[in-house]
Scaffold this motif. Structure first.
Motif, PDB file in Angstrom:
ATOM      1  N   ILE A  66       0.857  -1.196   0.000  1.00 24.07           N
ATOM      2  CA  ILE A  66       0.000   0.000   0.000  1.00 24.07           C
ATOM      3  C   ILE A  66       0.886   1.238   0.000  1.00 24.07           C
ATOM      4  O   ILE A  66       0.544   2.259  -0.577  1.00 24.07           O
ATOM      5  N   HIS A  67       2.024   1.134   0.670  1.00 27.52           N
ATOM      6  CA  HIS A  67       3.026   2.203   0.622  1.00 27.52           C
ATOM      7  C   HIS A  67       3.962   1.943  -0.552  1.00 27.52           C
ATOM      8  O   HIS A  67       4.403   0.812  -0.759  1.00 27.52           O
ATOM      9  N   SER A 127       2.794   7.205  -0.911  1.00 28.85           N
ATOM     10  CA  SER A 127       1.715   6.327  -1.382  1.00 28.85           C
ATOM     11  C   SER A 127       1.398   6.594  -2.837  1.00 28.85           C
ATOM     12  O   SER A 127       2.154   6.228  -3.719  1.00 28.85           O
ATOM     13  N   ASN A 215      -2.576   4.736   3.930  1.00 25.03           N
ATOM     14  CA  ASN A 215      -2.894   4.057   5.185  1.00 25.03           C
ATOM     15  C   ASN A 215      -3.366   5.024   6.277  1.00 25.03           C
ATOM     16  O   ASN A 215      -3.306   4.709   7.462  1.00 25.03           O
ATOM     17  N   THR A 259      -1.801  -7.242   6.537  1.00 28.05           N
ATOM     18  CA  THR A 259      -1.338  -6.270   5.562  1.00 28.05           C
ATOM     19  C   THR A 259       0.182  -6.159   5.694  1.00 28.05           C
ATOM     20  O   THR A 259       0.706  -5.903   6.774  1.00 28.05           O
ATOM     21  N   HIS A 261       3.821  -4.719   5.149  1.00 26.86           N
ATOM     22  CA  HIS A 261       4.575  -3.465   4.982  1.00 26.86           C
ATOM     23  C   HIS A 261       6.058  -3.757   5.225  1.00 26.86           C
ATOM     24  O   HIS A 261       6.442  -4.891   5.470  1.00 26.86           O
ATOM     25  N   ALA A 320      -5.939   4.098   9.669  1.00 31.97           N
ATOM     26  CA  ALA A 320      -5.133   2.952   9.239  1.00 31.97           C
ATOM     27  C   ALA A 320      -6.029   1.741   8.960  1.00 31.97           C
ATOM     28  O   ALA A 320      -7.087   1.573   9.558  1.00 31.97           O
ATOM     29  N   PHE A 321      -5.544   0.912   8.062  1.00 33.99           N
ATOM     30  CA  PHE A 321      -6.288  -0.269   7.616  1.00 33.99           C
ATOM     31  C   PHE A 321      -6.610  -1.231   8.760  1.00 33.99           C
ATOM     32  O   PHE A 321      -7.749  -1.673   8.923  1.00 33.99           O
ATOM     33  N   THR A 335      -0.713  -5.639  11.001  1.00 29.05           N
ATOM     34  CA  THR A 335       0.202  -5.017  10.045  1.00 29.05           C
ATOM     35  C   THR A 335       1.572  -5.648  10.282  1.00 29.05           C
ATOM     36  O   THR A 335       2.065  -5.618  11.408  1.00 29.05           O
TER      37      THR A 335
END
Ligand SMILES: [Zn+2]
Length: 558
Positions: A66-67, A127, A215, A259, A261, A320-321, A335
């Motif tokens: 996502i980032h 992002s 996010n 998720t 990262h 945030a997700f 995360t």
């Protein structure tokens, strides 16, 4: 498949359809939306479709990247996909996972940002590529590759008021000037870049025009720009985030989310905004249990974002997700910050955020030595002179961060994904799952039959996933329905009724056997008396949003 590799958008365009055609019946591919620059956002659904569709099974959500620069997650997502597809029919556990459940996997949430990060002349943005909050380039220094070598390094500029000096431990390294120190040769360190509207004197570090942080854009305590930078103009304003939100809302069969990262080698759980004491206590216990499973598998520590991963001790992040998924939908979500250069170099139990502000300079040398000894190419660049178009004679050098700090060096990606991918499979092991325990017909007098149903949840999670889901009323209770052919009618009982929720094993976490009690709260029983003039077949259907739907046909006959 080579997992010592980072996948470009073009490679994914070829690879994903190939995986689907090589495993018909186990996986399908769809685009759940388009990025700002109109690239598809691919989602793979994995389940054995021959015994039911994905939406009739409990599910795990996985996403990555996502980032923009955190492309390690994409490789790990592909590894999860690969291990499920390759293991099916060979490995008992994986076969059970795809028979009983579904995996929804988005290997790359942010194809626009990844395209920039992986370009021959890269740019590293947070992002998405949409300019936000203003279209114009702000005055000040904008990070970019100025000398055209495909690397974005640091600029070292001599200045008596600089806060850095050449390290006493290794002349390649820079060391912080102590507050009481005078009379040496000092430097300013700035990211490699060009200065917009430079007046020859003042260098301000500009905010990137691409100021969004995806996010922070989820509908969890969303705040405007002045309070939460990069959150976008309103929740789920960005097409990438709206695609995720819409898909997840339409799939209440999801119980857990991961998720991926980078970096820090840590498993983060909600909340970002409040203390553990303010979380639903039963859920906190389950969350810790799940986190410890993650730690056992990955070797990463598991912590609450609020307690151990705040960027500033007095500020929290919103939108945030993981917070959205857990808070709004009661789905347990983590995360996973993959990879950590300091940890790999042997620095133990560092404080994730504080370390970047304060640590012994010897640790910088330890990291540099690790890079030297492991021959990580192009990781640390010794300072070299450069004629900057605006600043004149300066030096470029320092960390080349993309494949050292932000992502594992290429040759470490396989090992890193091998430790983190299995966590997703373990989450699949925990899903609630319905099963017919007993379904028996007993003929009574004449044309009447007694039907006895006992249904059970065989999973670790209950059919409502979490207390939070129960509180939010987002997990519909288990229901049973009878499909009766013409001429068949009920003497006693209803054709459709609600059974309530079935517990799993997650409410039985106590480990003291003395006084232990394990009630059968994972079962429900229903009885009917049915009138059927001749031999006929009826279908018993048990439906749960989170635990799936099961059917069985029974014959009413003497
Ligand atoms: Zn990230």
């Amino acid at each position: 498949m080579d997992f010592n590799h980072y996948f470009t958008n073009e490679e994914l365009e070829t690879l994903l359809p190939e995986l689907v055609s090589a495993h018909p019946g186990l996986t399908s591919l769809r685009s759940i939306g388009e990025s700002y620059e109109k690239r598809p956002i691919w989602l793979l659904t994995l389940t054995n479709t021959s015994n039911g569709s994905d939406s009739e099974k409990p599910a795990v959500w996985v996403d990555a990247n996502i980032h923009a620069t955190e492309i390690a997650g994409t490789t790990t997502a592909l590894r999860i996909i690969y291990s499920l597809l390759e293991g099916y029919g060979k490995d008992e556990r994986i076969t059970r996972l795809l028979d009983h459940s579904a995996f929804y996997i988005v290997p790359r949430v942010n194809p626009d940002g990844a395209a920039l990060a992986m370009a021959p002349q890269p740019r590293y943005i947070r992002s998405g590529v949409r300019a936000y909050p203003w279209p114009e380039k702000e005055e000040g220094l904008h990070t970019q590759d100025v000398d055209g070598d495909g690397r974005i390094l640091q600029m070292r500029i001599q200045d008596p008021n600089g806060d850095w000096k050449i390290s006493s431990l290794d002349p390649r390294l820079m060391e912080k000037r102590s507050p009481t120190e005078f009379g040496g040769t000092y430097y300013r360190l700035l990211p490699e870049g060009l200065i917009e509207d430079y007046d020859g004197y003042l260098i301000k570090v500009a905010r990137q025009p691409e100021g969004l942080d995806f996010n922070r854009n989820f509908p969890f305590q969303w705040r405007p720009e002045g309070e939460q930078e990069g959150a976008g103009p309103y929740p789920a304003s960005e097409p990438e985030i709206k695609a995720l939100v819409d898909f997840i809302i339409a799939h209440p069969n999801i119980n857990v989310g991961l998720t991926y990262h980078t970096f820090s080698r840590v498993i983060l759980r909600p909340f970002s905004t409040k203390a553990d004491e303010d979380m639903e206590t039963d859920d906190l216990w389950v969350y810790k249990k799940l986190g410890n499973i993650g730690t056992e598998i990955t070797g990463y520590r598991n912590v609450s974002t609020y307690h151990d991963f705040k960027y500033h001790p007095k500020e929290v992040t919103t939108g945030a997700f993981d917070d959205w998924l857990y808070d709004t939908l009661g789905m347990y979500t983590f995360t996973i910050e993959q990879w950590d250069l300091p940890t790999e170099a042997g620095i133990k139990d560092r404080k994730f955020i504080e370390w970047h502000r304060e640590h012994p300079h010897e640790e910088d040398l330890q990291i540099l030595k690790w890079v030297d000894e492991h021959a990580v190419e192009d990781a640390y660049i010794n300072w070299y002179e450069f004629e900057h178009p605006q600043l004149g004679k300066i030096e470029l050098g320092g960390w080349n961060g993309m494949y050292t700090w932000r992502n594992p060096p290429h040759c470490y990606m396989d090992a890193e994904s091998a430790r983190t991918a299995p966590f997703a499979l373990a989450m699949g092991d925990l899903l609630p799952h319905l099963r017919f325990h007993t379904l028996e017909v007993t003929p009574l007098n004449g044309d009447e039959y007694h039907l006895n149903l006992i249904v059970e949840n065989t999973g670790f999670f209950p059919t409502y996933t979490s207390q939070q889901a129960k509180n939010r009323k987002v997990a519909r209770p288990v229901r049973v329905e009878l499909e009766l052919p013409d001429g068949v009618r009920l003497i006693d009982g209803k054709w459709r009724l609600e059974l309530g929720h079935l517990e799993g094993r997650s409410n039985k976490l106590d480990v003291t056997a003395m006084g232990a009690a394990s009630p059968t709260d994972n079962r429900a029983r229903v009885e009917w008396v049915i009138h059927s003039p001749k031999s006929s077949k009826i279908v018993v259907k048990v439906l749960s949003e989170r635990a799936g739907t099961i059917y069985q046909e029974v014959e009413l006959a003497n």
